[in-house]
Design a protein around this motif. Structure first.
Motif, PDB file in Angstrom:
ATOM      1  N   HIS A 370       4.948  -6.156  -3.859  1.00 39.92           N
ATOM      2  CA  HIS A 370       4.336  -4.882  -3.447  1.00 39.92           C
ATOM      3  C   HIS A 370       4.150  -4.845  -1.921  1.00 39.92           C
ATOM      4  N   PHE A 371       3.565  -5.920  -1.379  1.00 40.59           N
ATOM      5  CA  PHE A 371       3.302  -5.903   0.064  1.00 40.59           C
ATOM      6  C   PHE A 371       4.591  -5.976   0.878  1.00 40.59           C
ATOM      7  N   GLU A 372       5.560  -6.713   0.385  1.00 42.20           N
ATOM      8  CA  GLU A 372       6.847  -6.763   1.083  1.00 42.20           C
ATOM      9  C   GLU A 372       7.437  -5.351   1.160  1.00 42.20           C
ATOM     10  N   GLN A 373       7.380  -4.632   0.052  1.00 48.27           N
ATOM     11  CA  GLN A 373       7.924  -3.258   0.042  1.00 48.27           C
ATOM     12  C   GLN A 373       7.140  -2.353   0.999  1.00 48.27           C
ATOM     13  N   VAL A 374       5.818  -2.451   0.922  1.00 41.22           N
ATOM     14  CA  VAL A 374       4.983  -1.580   1.757  1.00 41.22           C
ATOM     15  C   VAL A 374       5.213  -1.890   3.243  1.00 41.22           C
ATOM     16  N   PHE A 375       5.244  -3.166   3.599  1.00 41.31           N
ATOM     17  CA  PHE A 375       5.417  -3.532   5.015  1.00 41.31           C
ATOM     18  C   PHE A 375       6.781  -3.080   5.530  1.00 41.31           C
ATOM     19  N   ARG A 376       7.792  -3.296   4.691  1.00 39.36           N
ATOM     20  CA  ARG A 376       9.125  -2.863   5.128  1.00 39.36           C
ATOM     21  C   ARG A 376       9.169  -1.348   5.321  1.00 39.36           C
ATOM     22  N   ALA A 377       8.554  -0.642   4.374  1.00 39.17           N
ATOM     23  CA  ALA A 377       8.533   0.824   4.490  1.00 39.17           C
ATOM     24  C   ALA A 377       7.785   1.231   5.767  1.00 39.17           C
ATOM     25  N   ALA A 378       6.687   0.546   6.051  1.00 39.20           N
ATOM     26  CA  ALA A 378       5.890   0.886   7.245  1.00 39.20           C
ATOM     27  C   ALA A 378       6.716   0.686   8.515  1.00 39.20           C
ATOM     28  N   ARG A 379       7.510  -0.379   8.540  1.00 40.84           N
ATOM     29  CA  ARG A 379       8.382  -0.629   9.707  1.00 40.84           C
ATOM     30  C   ARG A 379       9.451   0.436   9.818  1.00 40.84           C
ATOM     31  N   LYS A 380      10.094   0.656   8.675  1.00 39.07           N
ATOM     32  CA  LYS A 380      11.210   1.592   8.664  1.00 39.07           C
ATOM     33  C   LYS A 380      10.754   2.993   9.065  1.00 39.07           C
ATOM     34  N   CYS A 381       9.594   3.392   8.569  1.00 38.92           N
ATOM     35  CA  CYS A 381       9.132   4.765   8.800  1.00 38.92           C
ATOM     36  C   CYS A 381       8.277   4.893  10.056  1.00 38.92           C
TER      37      CYS A 381
END
Ligand code: ARG
Length: 603
Positions: A370-381
């Motif tokens: 979950h956190f890996e997905q959220v962090f990646r999304a935060a970087r990407k966006c």
């Protein structure tokens, strides 16, 4: 060539540099004086006390690089170091190890500096950050359970560590208060009390001050609703619709939700108070509700989100991924937002409101995807500035004696409050058995039992490597010996009582002197704190501080065994030993305070 002789004065000018740093610098200068890399001068604490207090193994690598004999190099370095006059003994061992023993003046001078600083030199060189620690993470209507124990204990110690270092720390409980569980509860309450104004769409308020359910009832209602939704698709659908309406502002649902949230917060506060956790922010998932549509619109507009099988998602897989990385789902086809959506929105709000340098999420390791997905999304966006560090501080499970995650006898969830109460009860038992209970009035005894019980669970939890699982064993945790909270605490209490006795006898502390190796070893243990603090901070690993305080109490016990303090005839030695006791006590209490362990005055 010869290195500058670092006089005692010179060394003291480098106020509060740790002992190992100073020694590595000195030995590094000796290497440099012979055109060798000063990095070879790295000094470590000796594994074999009888050979020296410290050792440097750099001559081996230096010899390899220079194509020379390691013993020859070590001999030259020793010669160089002898000129400084700071060492009582420098000897060669094996293929070229250098064993080091300090002059007492050097050691004492360092200890004087270190102990003059309230933070024992640990804050030196730390670059202050603004940091958010997200921990605790309780949920509305669900009593805190054993899973929240670690999130709270570890999170709180990391918070205290950062405060101690001088960081600006925001601690956010991040309440689980949005999403389907809320809809389920609303509908379950409606089933039992359909005539309440909260369910009347026509009604516009005001809503009653007292809510319709108690916190105890909520804890029964939620599992009931959850079970019902699995059997009854119509109910499940109505709960989904209620969630959607709640999130879109239906007044009655909001009022009911507010009531549920308020009583849940009240309930969790009791647990957090018992565990000594302090939150600056009592925010939750629901606080993202207004920002959510703005975020969803931006991500759509800027092309970060896409529609996939009817859902709005952000793809976060990368070419280098070894395992499958599913997209972060922001909105399901029915419009419902998810756990990840609230977390991403929370990041954006935190960036906007506090502009942190770092956010730590102290959450069960099983949420790592979950956190890996959220962090990646935060970087990407571009949800937060790229320099802001986002880190999931995971931890293992608390297991029963069968090695499986802790459950009640009938297989249910173990409530956090029950665990705390059991620990205090066990502490009470141990104290009574130790025969000290009749020395105290009932309320002081209860205070001691509470502190012993809490220290037992905390130290047991924190002393493990974060990611490992551990077995919950109160009998072991409450022992007054070895690596336990009560033992560390007891060491401090004993010193306190000795210092009280000294004061009663009119004895005072005075300048440090070293007359016995047990005193020197205790001084060295005290001097090791800065390294422990740095390592604990870098790795977010409170177990390193547990290990430090254990080593310190062990050294203190050896000292207390070998050296008379109050009974010492020589006045200046006695005064020095009293001083050493004072410094030791102050450091034990400081580290225990960071670990979140309170020390009673007496026990
Ligand atoms: N409420 C969640 C749970 O009980 C933990 C929340 C952790 N924090 C976060 N930002 N997701 O599992």
């Amino acid at each position: 060539m010869s290195i500058q002789v670092a006089t005692q004065k010179k060394v003291s000018a480098q106020v509060t540099l740790s002992l190992l740093t100073q020694l590595s610098t000195l030995v590094g200068q000796a290497f440099a004086a012979h055109d060798l890399d000063p990095a070879f001068g790295k000094v470590v604490i000796s594994q074999r006390r009888e050979l020296g207090q410290f050792q440097c193994n750099g001559a081996l690598a230096a010899a390899k690089q220079a194509g020379k004999n390691p013993r020859d190099i070590a001999t030259v370095i020793v010669g160089e170091l002898e000129k400084t006059g700071l060492f009582a003994e420098l000897s060669l061992a094996g293929p070229g190890f250098i064993n080091i023993r300090l002059q007492d003046d050097f050691l004492i001078g360092h200890l004087n500096e270190l102990s003059a600083d309230p933070g024992f030199g640990c804050q030196h060189g730390h670059q202050a950050q603004k940091i958010i620690v997200d921990y605790g993470g309780p949920n509305v209507a669900k009593a805190m359970h054993v899973g929240h124990l670690r999130a709270t204990i570890i999170g709180e110690s990391l918070r205290r560590l950062r405060v101690f270092l001088g960081d600006t720390v925001i601690s956010d409980v991040h309440f689980g208060d949005w999403g389907l569980p809320m809809g389920l509860l609303i509908k379950e309450i409606e089933l039992g009390q359909p005539d309440l104004v909260y369910f009347d769409v026509e009604y516009t308020g005001p809503y009653p001050d007292d809510g319709p359910v108690t916190v105890e009832e909520l804890q029964i209602l939620y599992p009931a609703a959850s079970a019902r939704s699995k059997e009854d698709p119509v109910f499940a659908e109505s709960a989904r619709a209620a969630t959607f309406d709640l999130q879109n502002g239906r007044a009655g649902y909001r009022a009911l939700w507010q009531h549920m949230r308020d009583i849940s917060v009240g309930e969790t506060k009791t647990d957090f108070d018992l565990l000594g956790a302090h939150f600056t922010d009592w925010k939750g998932e629901a606080d993202t509700n207004d920002h959510m549509p703005l975020m969803l619109a931006r991500l759509k507009e800027e092309g970060y989100s896409e529609i996939s099988e009817g859902a709005v998602v952000v793809h976060v897989a990368e070419g280098t991924d070894k395992k499958k990385m599913p997209p972060l789902i922001l909105q399901k086809s029915d419009g419902a937002v998810m756990y990840g959506t609230t977390d991403l929105a929370t990041i954006e709000m935190r960036a906007h409101e506090s502009d942190p340098d770092c956010i730590l999420y102290v959450v069960d390791a099983r949420q790592s995807l979950h956190f890996e997905q959220v962090f990646r999304a935060a970087r990407k966006c571009n949800s937060i500035k790229p320099e802001c560090q986002l880190e999931h501080i995971g931890f293992g499970t608390v297991n029963g004696k069968d090695g499986k995650p802790l459950k009640t006898r009938d297989g249910g969830v173990v409530r956090l409050r029950a665990l705390i109460e059991d620990a205090i009860a066990e502490a009470r038992k141990v104290i009574t058995e130790a025969g000290i209970s009749d020395r105290f009035a009932a309320d002081e005894l209860e205070d001691i039992a509470t502190k012993v019980g809490i220290s037992a669970i905390k130290y047991a939890d924190l002393s493990n490597q974060r990611m490992s699982n551990y077995i919950f064993d109160l009998e072991r945790f409450t022992k007054f010996e070895g690596r336990t909270g009560p033992y560390q605490m007891y060491a401090a209490v004993r010193i306190k009582s000795m210092l009280r006795k000294a004061a009663d006898q009119g004895l005072t502390s005075g300048p440090l002197v070293a007359t016995h190796d047990a005193e020197r070893n205790l001084m060295l243990a005290i001097a090791a704190l800065p390294e422990a603090v740095i390592a604990a901070t870098e790795k977010n690993a409170p177990n390193i501080l547990c290990e430090h305080v254990y080593a310190l109490t062990q050294e203190f016990n050896a000292f207390y065994h070998d050296c008379h303090v109050l009974g010492e005839k020589d006045e200046s030695i006695r005064a020095s030993r009293l001083k050493l006791c004072e410094i030791t006590l102050r450091q034990i209490e400081l580290v225990l305070e960071i670990l979140g362990i309170d020390v009673p005055e007496r026990m």
